[in-house]
Design a protein around this motif. Structure first.
Motif, PDB file in Angstrom:
ATOM      1  N   GLY A 108       0.814  -1.217   0.000  1.00  0.00           N
ATOM      2  CA  GLY A 108       0.000   0.000   0.000  1.00  0.00           C
ATOM      3  C   GLY A 108       0.841   1.257   0.000  1.00  0.00           C
ATOM      4  N   LEU A 109       1.943   1.248   0.755  1.00  0.00           N
ATOM      5  CA  LEU A 109       2.821   2.418   0.796  1.00  0.00           C
ATOM      6  C   LEU A 109       3.511   2.628  -0.547  1.00  0.00           C
ATOM      7  CD1 LEU A 109       3.963   4.668   2.544  1.00  0.00           C
ATOM      8  CD2 LEU A 109       5.756   3.100   3.317  1.00  0.00           C
ATOM      9  N   LEU A 110       3.915   1.538  -1.198  1.00  0.00           N
ATOM     10  CA  LEU A 110       4.538   1.656  -2.515  1.00  0.00           C
ATOM     11  C   LEU A 110       3.545   2.193  -3.546  1.00  0.00           C
ATOM     12  CD1 LEU A 110       6.845  -1.467  -2.961  1.00  0.00           C
ATOM     13  CD2 LEU A 110       7.505   0.933  -3.147  1.00  0.00           C
ATOM     14  N   VAL A 111       2.317   1.686  -3.522  1.00  0.00           N
ATOM     15  CA  VAL A 111       1.308   2.164  -4.463  1.00  0.00           C
ATOM     16  C   VAL A 111       1.030   3.648  -4.235  1.00  0.00           C
ATOM     17  CG1 VAL A 111      -1.123   1.993  -5.122  1.00  0.00           C
ATOM     18  CG2 VAL A 111       0.244  -0.085  -4.841  1.00  0.00           C
ATOM     19  N   THR A 112       0.894   4.053  -2.970  1.00  0.00           N
ATOM     20  CA  THR A 112       0.637   5.457  -2.661  1.00  0.00           C
ATOM     21  C   THR A 112       1.771   6.351  -3.137  1.00  0.00           C
ATOM     22  OG1 THR A 112      -0.680   4.858  -0.706  1.00  0.00           O
ATOM     23  CG2 THR A 112       0.187   7.100  -0.798  1.00  0.00           C
ATOM     24  N   SER A 113       3.010   5.951  -2.827  1.00  0.00           N
ATOM     25  CA  SER A 113       4.155   6.796  -3.175  1.00  0.00           C
ATOM     26  C   SER A 113       4.358   6.877  -4.685  1.00  0.00           C
ATOM     27  CB  SER A 113       5.419   6.263  -2.499  1.00  0.00           C
ATOM     28  OG  SER A 113       5.683   4.925  -2.899  1.00  0.00           O
ATOM     29  N   LEU A 114       4.247   5.747  -5.387  1.00  0.00           N
ATOM     30  CA  LEU A 114       4.445   5.768  -6.834  1.00  0.00           C
ATOM     31  C   LEU A 114       3.332   6.545  -7.537  1.00  0.00           C
ATOM     32  CD1 LEU A 114       5.700   2.124  -7.522  1.00  0.00           C
ATOM     33  CD2 LEU A 114       7.049   4.219  -7.312  1.00  0.00           C
ATOM     34  N   THR A 115       2.098   6.427  -7.036  1.00  0.00           N
ATOM     35  CA  THR A 115       0.993   7.194  -7.617  1.00  0.00           C
ATOM     36  C   THR A 115       1.205   8.683  -7.416  1.00  0.00           C
ATOM     37  OG1 THR A 115      -0.549   5.365  -7.213  1.00  0.00           O
ATOM     38  CG2 THR A 115      -1.497   7.540  -7.592  1.00  0.00           C
ATOM     39  N   ALA A 116       1.562   9.085  -6.189  1.00  0.00           N
ATOM     40  CA  ALA A 116       1.807  10.504  -5.918  1.00  0.00           C
ATOM     41  C   ALA A 116       3.006  11.022  -6.699  1.00  0.00           C
ATOM     42  CB  ALA A 116       2.021  10.712  -4.415  1.00  0.00           C
ATOM     43  N   SER A 117       4.038  10.187  -6.869  1.00  0.00           N
ATOM     44  CA  SER A 117       5.219  10.596  -7.622  1.00  0.00           C
ATOM     45  C   SER A 117       4.874  10.848  -9.081  1.00  0.00           C
ATOM     46  CB  SER A 117       6.304   9.527  -7.504  1.00  0.00           C
ATOM     47  OG  SER A 117       7.450   9.870  -8.257  1.00  0.00           O
ATOM     48  N   LEU A 118       4.135   9.925  -9.686  1.00  0.00           N
ATOM     49  CA  LEU A 118       3.781  10.086 -11.096  1.00  0.00           C
ATOM     50  C   LEU A 118       2.873  11.289 -11.300  1.00  0.00           C
ATOM     51  CD1 LEU A 118       3.976   8.959 -13.943  1.00  0.00           C
ATOM     52  CD2 LEU A 118       2.075   7.429 -13.420  1.00  0.00           C
ATOM     53  N   CYS A 119       1.900  11.492 -10.407  1.00  0.00           N
ATOM     54  CA  CYS A 119       1.009  12.653 -10.538  1.00  0.00           C
ATOM     55  C   CYS A 119       1.764  13.958 -10.283  1.00  0.00           C
ATOM     56  CB  CYS A 119      -0.164  12.513  -9.571  1.00  0.00           C
ATOM     57  SG  CYS A 119      -1.326  11.193  -9.978  1.00  0.00           S
ATOM     58  N   SER A 120       2.748  13.936  -9.384  1.00  0.00           N
ATOM     59  CA  SER A 120       3.567  15.134  -9.158  1.00  0.00           C
ATOM     60  C   SER A 120       4.399  15.466 -10.392  1.00  0.00           C
ATOM     61  CB  SER A 120       4.476  14.931  -7.945  1.00  0.00           C
ATOM     62  OG  SER A 120       3.721  14.783  -6.765  1.00  0.00           O
ATOM     63  N   LEU A 121       4.895  14.434 -11.081  1.00  0.00           N
ATOM     64  CA  LEU A 121       5.615  14.674 -12.334  1.00  0.00           C
ATOM     65  C   LEU A 121       4.698  15.322 -13.374  1.00  0.00           C
ATOM     66  CD1 LEU A 121       7.706  11.387 -12.678  1.00  0.00           C
ATOM     67  CD2 LEU A 121       8.550  13.677 -12.124  1.00  0.00           C
ATOM     68  N   MET A 122       3.453  14.877 -13.433  1.00  0.00           N
ATOM     69  CA  MET A 122       2.497  15.522 -14.327  1.00  0.00           C
ATOM     70  C   MET A 122       2.259  16.967 -13.901  1.00  0.00           C
ATOM     71  SD  MET A 122      -1.418  14.396 -15.299  1.00  0.00           S
ATOM     72  CE  MET A 122      -1.980  14.704 -13.607  1.00  0.00           C
ATOM     73  N   GLY A 123       2.208  17.211 -12.583  1.00  0.00           N
ATOM     74  CA  GLY A 123       2.043  18.571 -12.093  1.00  0.00           C
ATOM     75  C   GLY A 123       3.219  19.464 -12.452  1.00  0.00           C
ATOM     76  N   VAL A 124       4.438  18.916 -12.395  1.00  0.00           N
ATOM     77  CA  VAL A 124       5.621  19.692 -12.798  1.00  0.00           C
ATOM     78  C   VAL A 124       5.531  20.068 -14.273  1.00  0.00           C
ATOM     79  CG1 VAL A 124       8.117  19.568 -13.123  1.00  0.00           C
ATOM     80  CG2 VAL A 124       7.102  18.726 -11.002  1.00  0.00           C
ATOM     81  N   ALA A 125       5.102  19.117 -15.119  1.00  0.00           N
ATOM     82  CA  ALA A 125       4.942  19.414 -16.547  1.00  0.00           C
ATOM     83  C   ALA A 125       3.878  20.479 -16.766  1.00  0.00           C
ATOM     84  CB  ALA A 125       4.575  18.136 -17.302  1.00  0.00           C
ATOM     85  N   LEU A 126       2.776  20.403 -16.035  1.00  0.00           N
ATOM     86  CA  LEU A 126       1.725  21.415 -16.147  1.00  0.00           C
ATOM     87  C   LEU A 126       2.231  22.774 -15.704  1.00  0.00           C
ATOM     88  CD1 LEU A 126      -1.236  22.224 -16.621  1.00  0.00           C
ATOM     89  CD2 LEU A 126      -1.721  21.489 -14.268  1.00  0.00           C
ATOM     90  N   ASP A 127       3.016  22.798 -14.625  1.00  0.00           N
ATOM     91  CA  ASP A 127       3.565  24.064 -14.140  1.00  0.00           C
ATOM     92  C   ASP A 127       4.511  24.674 -15.162  1.00  0.00           C
ATOM     93  OD1 ASP A 127       4.350  25.907 -11.685  1.00  0.00           O
ATOM     94  OD2 ASP A 127       6.229  25.182 -12.560  1.00  0.00           O
ATOM     95  N   ILE A 161      -6.154   5.367  -3.260  1.00  0.00           N
ATOM     96  CA  ILE A 161      -5.735   4.255  -4.118  1.00  0.00           C
ATOM     97  C   ILE A 161      -4.820   3.292  -3.361  1.00  0.00           C
ATOM     98  CG2 ILE A 161      -4.427   3.663  -6.190  1.00  0.00           C
ATOM     99  CD1 ILE A 161      -5.391   6.301  -7.403  1.00  0.00           C
ATOM    100  N   GLY A 162      -3.881   3.847  -2.591  1.00  0.00           N
ATOM    101  CA  GLY A 162      -2.958   3.000  -1.848  1.00  0.00           C
ATOM    102  C   GLY A 162      -3.612   2.212  -0.731  1.00  0.00           C
ATOM    103  N   ALA A 163      -4.768   2.668  -0.274  1.00  0.00           N
ATOM    104  CA  ALA A 163      -5.476   1.935   0.793  1.00  0.00           C
ATOM    105  C   ALA A 163      -6.212   0.717   0.266  1.00  0.00           C
ATOM    106  CB  ALA A 163      -6.454   2.869   1.502  1.00  0.00           C
ATOM    107  N   GLY A 164      -6.262   0.531  -1.053  1.00  0.00           N
ATOM    108  CA  GLY A 164      -6.984  -0.595  -1.633  1.00  0.00           C
ATOM    109  C   GLY A 164      -6.594  -1.951  -1.082  1.00  0.00           C
ATOM    110  N   PRO A 165      -5.293  -2.307  -1.053  1.00  0.00           N
ATOM    111  CA  PRO A 165      -4.919  -3.624  -0.516  1.00  0.00           C
ATOM    112  C   PRO A 165      -5.334  -3.824   0.932  1.00  0.00           C
ATOM    113  CG  PRO A 165      -3.120  -2.680  -1.792  1.00  0.00           C
ATOM    114  CD  PRO A 165      -4.140  -1.598  -1.660  1.00  0.00           C
ATOM    115  N   ALA A 166      -5.167  -2.789   1.778  1.00  0.00           N
ATOM    116  CA  ALA A 166      -5.533  -2.927   3.181  1.00  0.00           C
ATOM    117  C   ALA A 166      -7.040  -3.017   3.381  1.00  0.00           C
ATOM    118  CB  ALA A 166      -4.976  -1.744   3.985  1.00  0.00           C
ATOM    119  N   MET A 167      -7.805  -2.485   2.441  1.00  0.00           N
ATOM    120  CA  MET A 167      -9.258  -2.514   2.544  1.00  0.00           C
ATOM    121  C   MET A 167      -9.865  -3.793   1.971  1.00  0.00           C
ATOM    122  SD  MET A 167      -9.889   0.220   4.165  1.00  0.00           S
ATOM    123  CE  MET A 167     -11.674   0.292   4.003  1.00  0.00           C
ATOM    124  N   GLY A 168      -9.025  -4.720   1.561  1.00  0.00           N
ATOM    125  CA  GLY A 168      -9.521  -6.010   1.101  1.00  0.00           C
ATOM    126  C   GLY A 168      -9.275  -6.320  -0.357  1.00  0.00           C
TER     127      GLY A 168
END
Length: 327
Positions: A108-127, A161-168
């Protein structure tokens, strides 16, 4: 029969780097330390250290408050969490007996971090796109509030999204539903990788827009070259060419890190060779190692602050932030 990703029954060693290793029906045992485990711990430590430096530099410097620095801090935080997840994975796999909760926590932590990292990269491109196309209003208080709102939405979405595995949404109790990266189910990973591909496509479109705006600016400068000194047009052409070279490097690393695993997560299943999963996961995790170098440490204002902290007798702390975007 219990299916485990990358498990070599003959040697009792895990030769690859899965997200998590499924718990066997027998009592869990701590596997012997492997070279992959050492590499896992070392890479996680390096990722955590370099991103911690970036975050500390931005937060400790009042002049680094433009939208791009908020985005770089978010990117650094996401990559730092990815490094922490790699260290936790090493500890849970090689230092303590693996349990279901540890698998769900690290995945869950890996999914959260990789998702936030990829979306932050998109945010940098938008900026970067907005800073070129709306240069007059870039860096205003309204722009900073929009960037903060965008980051809040990104992190809320990443945590959900990262909470998905812990939620079942995992395959610990149904091994037939496992994906190429257990304990994530194939449905969950397919949706995740599909979202990754959408973000990658949007980011590439933004960088294409950056190229179009930069070309217009270069053309506008070229039409006025008779008002400039004779050496100025060449300097501008040289600067523009260097900017496009850097842009190609950034895009190559970005696509090379994220496309393989995104495609493999959609095409592979539990019966796929685990070595392929390892070969596609390593670049995705490696993006957290390269992002500080390509985005943060390459920024001249962040470098100036770091040099000032390391050599205070040579560099002044009063830095004028002229253009925080380095394209």
């Amino acid at each position: 029969m219990v299916w485990e990703l990358g498990w070599d029954e003959s040697s009792g060693m895990d030769p690859v780097f899965p997200l998590e290793q499924l718990e066997s029906s027998s009592s869990p045992k701590v596997p012997p330390l492997t070279i992959w485990g050492v590499a896992l711990c070392v890479s996680g430590t390096v990722i955590t250290a370099e991103n911690a430096i970036v975050i500390t530099t931005i937060l400790a410097t009042p002049s680094l408050r433009a939208p791009v620095f908020l985005l770089l801090a978010s990117l650094g935080l996401a990559d730092l969490l990815a490094g922490v997840a790699l260290i936790l994975h090493f500890l849970f796999q090689f230092c303590v007996e693996p349990r279901d909760w540890s698998q769900l926590l690290t995945s869950g932590l890996l999914v959260t971090s990789l998702t936030a990292s990829l979306c932050s990269l998109m945010g940098v491109a938008l900026d970067r796109y907005l800073s070129l196309s709306h240069a007059l209003t870039y860096g205003s208080g309204q722009s900073r509030r929009r960037a903060a709102t965008l980051l809040l939405l990104v992190w809320l979405g990443a945590c959900v999204i990262g909470a998905g595995p812990a939620m079942g949404w995992h395959c610990l109790e149904d091994l037939d539903s496992c994906s190429v990266a257990p304990p994530l189910t194939r449905t969950y990973l397919s949706l995740l990788c599909g979202g990754f591909l959408v973000v990658v496509a949007v980011t590439l479109q933004l960088y294409a827009g950056i190229c179009r705006v930069a070309r217009r600016h270069a053309h506008a400068i070229a039409t006025q070259r008779h008002f400039l000194p004779t050496n100025q047009p060449y300097a501008n052409r040289h600067s523009t060419g260097r900017g496009f070279s850097r842009l190609i490097l950034v895009l190559s690393v970005f696509v090379g890190c994220w496309m393989p695993f995104s495609l493999w997560g959609l095409l592979g299943d539990a019966s796929s060779p685990p070595l392929y999963t390892y070969a596609t996961l390593v670049p995705a995790a490696g993006s957290s190692l390269l992002n500080p170098i390509l985005y943060s440490l390459r920024n001249k204002d962040i470098r100036k602050v770091l040099f000032s902290a390391c050599c205070p007798h040579r560099y002044s702390h009063n830095t004028n932030i002229q253009n925080p975007v380095d394209v």
